[in-house]
Enzyme design. Structure first.
Site, mmCIF file in Angstrom:
data_model
loop_
_atom_site.group_PDB
_atom_site.id
_atom_site.type_symbol
_atom_site.label_atom_id
_atom_site.label_comp_id
_atom_site.label_asym_id
_atom_site.label_seq_id
_atom_site.Cartn_x
_atom_site.Cartn_y
_atom_site.Cartn_z
ATOM 1 N N GLU A 87 9.056 37.193 27.245
ATOM 2 C CA GLU A 87 9.160 37.728 28.597
ATOM 3 C C GLU A 87 8.387 39.023 28.758
ATOM 4 O OE1 GLU A 87 13.557 38.261 27.777
ATOM 5 O OE2 GLU A 87 13.210 39.875 29.195
ATOM 6 N N CYS A 100 4.644 45.463 31.031
ATOM 7 C CA CYS A 100 5.312 45.612 29.745
ATOM 8 C C CYS A 100 5.111 44.315 28.976
ATOM 9 C CB CYS A 100 6.792 45.886 30.002
ATOM 10 S SG CYS A 100 7.758 46.009 28.509
ATOM 11 N N CYS A 107 12.807 39.781 17.281
ATOM 12 C CA CYS A 107 12.516 41.045 16.594
ATOM 13 C C CYS A 107 13.447 41.144 15.399
ATOM 14 C CB CYS A 107 12.789 42.208 17.559
ATOM 15 S SG CYS A 107 12.437 43.840 16.870
ATOM 16 N N CYS A 111 18.169 46.744 16.370
ATOM 17 C CA CYS A 111 18.764 47.951 16.970
ATOM 18 C C CYS A 111 20.037 47.587 17.737
ATOM 19 C CB CYS A 111 17.763 48.638 17.896
ATOM 20 S SG CYS A 111 16.298 49.207 17.015
ATOM 21 N N CYS A 114 19.894 46.760 21.657
ATOM 22 C CA CYS A 114 18.764 45.994 22.177
ATOM 23 C C CYS A 114 19.008 44.491 22.118
ATOM 24 C CB CYS A 114 17.514 46.355 21.360
ATOM 25 S SG CYS A 114 16.037 45.509 21.926
ATOM 26 N N SER A 214 10.774 55.697 19.455
ATOM 27 C CA SER A 214 12.186 55.520 19.813
ATOM 28 C C SER A 214 13.030 56.308 18.826
ATOM 29 C CB SER A 214 12.554 54.033 19.778
ATOM 30 O OG SER A 214 11.802 53.348 20.739
ATOM 31 N N LEU A 215 13.357 57.521 19.211
ATOM 32 C CA LEU A 215 14.071 58.422 18.305
ATOM 33 C C LEU A 215 15.581 58.202 18.440
ATOM 34 C CD1 LEU A 215 13.432 60.699 16.280
ATOM 35 C CD2 LEU A 215 13.790 62.327 18.143
ATOM 36 N N HIS A 216 16.080 58.364 19.634
ATOM 37 C CA HIS A 216 17.472 58.073 20.000
ATOM 38 C C HIS A 216 18.534 58.945 19.329
ATOM 39 C CE1 HIS A 216 15.920 54.873 22.362
ATOM 40 N NE2 HIS A 216 15.683 54.052 21.368
ATOM 41 N N CYS A 333 14.430 44.895 27.689
ATOM 42 C CA CYS A 333 14.035 44.130 26.501
ATOM 43 C C CYS A 333 14.860 42.898 26.167
ATOM 44 C CB CYS A 333 14.206 45.016 25.267
ATOM 45 S SG CYS A 333 12.975 46.225 25.097
#
Ligand code: SAH
Length: 343
Positions: A87, A100, A107, A111, A114, A214-216, A333
């Site tokens: 997608e 995007c 994946c 995470c 996600c 992507s630190l978060h 996502c």
């Protein structure tokens, strides 16, 4: 073979094996990058088109569904030649239109928040399958090579781009090639969960792309709870690779930070973020978490997010709260794909 996997030199070589003159490669590439099939390639000899179509694929991406949001963004579901589904989302902005794109089917990064990683990794996308998303959406909106309907690319769809490094780099090269769709590398953002070795390798290539990290979390202890990759690389490793990227390319680095109330929004986090971004050109992109079915993780309210952002700014950190688009169309996502492949 997927012809969009090839750059112009490789396409020339391929055509040479069909006893075809070199200039044909450019003609063929223009058709491919315009989203056309063999039957539409009117300035190529029919005999060549017939031969090519027996052995190769012109367009690897078929748009199987498009859903328009109230805010103007459009979610796409694409079907690949092997039946897999990926997608993407198209977002109109005042400065242009961004797409995007996905780099993998599924994946393997897993995470916590996600949707893309829920079923694990199915396979990498080829460079042509990544490029095909741009090509097919440009065509969908009536664009062509001189009138592009997509001006910016964000590699933030399903998948971890640096876990599919070679194909992602080739995509960046072909999407920005002047003979093709020609979207400048400065208009491409690559988002990574922080695969440190590959961040450094990418820095050494000195492409013009913006790196988003992507630190978060500012502490390893909490980051490990959110992102399994944090067991391999510490916050310090990730930040030092981001600094290396800035040093090598001169490009401002973006740190993505999903706000979770009571967890990573304390004043100590504000101070640590200020420390992390000091002495480099960096921006903190604060993310309001999108709720994902089956994931029990809450974010914060808009007000709490704004307050956290203000505190960062007071310490001199460049920060904004990311504008969320497409929440009514499962824009985040992997959400739509999950809905569709559910049985
Ligand atoms: N694998 C890459 C790119 C894909 S995700 C990466 O990890 O950066 C793109 C961004 O969206 C990342 O910052 C990711 O952490 C964030 N994201 C993923 N799921 C989300 C959700 N449910 N709500 C908000 N942001 C999310």
């Amino acid at each position: 073979m997927i012809l969009l996997d090839l750059n112009i030199e490789e396409l020339e070589e391929l055509l040479a094996s069909y006893d075809c003159r070199r200039f044909r490669a450019l003609q063929l590439y223009k058709w491919l990058a315009s989203g056309c099939g063999f039957s539409e390639m009117s300035d190529l000899p029919k005999s060549l088109r017939d031969k090519l179509s027996c052995d190769h694929i012109a367009q690897p991406i078929k748009i199987s569904e498009s859903i328009k949001s109230k805010d103007g963004s459009v979610k796409f579901l694409y079907e690949l030649c092997d039946g897999n589904i990926i997608e993407g989302v198209f977002m109109p902005h005042d400065y242009g239109n961004s797409l995007c794109v996905s780099t993998q089917v599924g994946c393997r990064m897993g995470c916590e928040f996600c949707a893309s990683g829920i079923g694990g990794l199915v396979r990498n996308l080829t460079a042509g399958e990544i490029l095909g998303q741009v090509v097919s959406v440009n065509k969908f909106f009536g664009g062509n090579l001189s009138d592009r309907k997509i001006t910016n690319i964000v590699l933030m769809g399903s998948g971890e781009p640096l876990d599919n490094y070679d194909n992602t780099v080739k995509f960046i090269e072909t999407v920005s090639a002047p003979y093709g769709i020609n979207i400048g590398q400065r208009s491409v953002s690559l988002s990574t969960c922080g695969i440190v070795d590959k961040m450094r390798e990418l820095a050494d290539l000195q492409l013009g792309v913006t790196l988003s990290v992507s630190l978060h979390a500012t502490l390893d202890e909490y980051r490990r709870k959110l992102m399994p990759i944090a067991n391999k690389y510490s916050v310090t490793d990730v930040v030092s690779a981001a600094r290396y990227y800035f040093k090598k390319t001169g490009r401002r680095v973006v740190f993505e930070y999903s706000m979770v109330k009571g967890v990573n929004m304390n004043f100590a986090d504000v101070r640590r973020l200020a420390e992390i971004t000091k002495g480099m050109s960096a921006h903190v992109n604060l993310i309001m978490l999108n709720k994902v079915d089956g994931k029990n993780i809450a974010g914060c309210t808009k007000q709490e997010g704004e307050r956290f952002c203000m505190k960062l700014r007071e310490l001199g950190v460049s920060a904004t709260v990311r504008r969320s688009m497409g929440s009514d169309i499962a824009g985040a996502c992997g959400q739509l794909r999950r809905n569709r492949i559910k049985v």
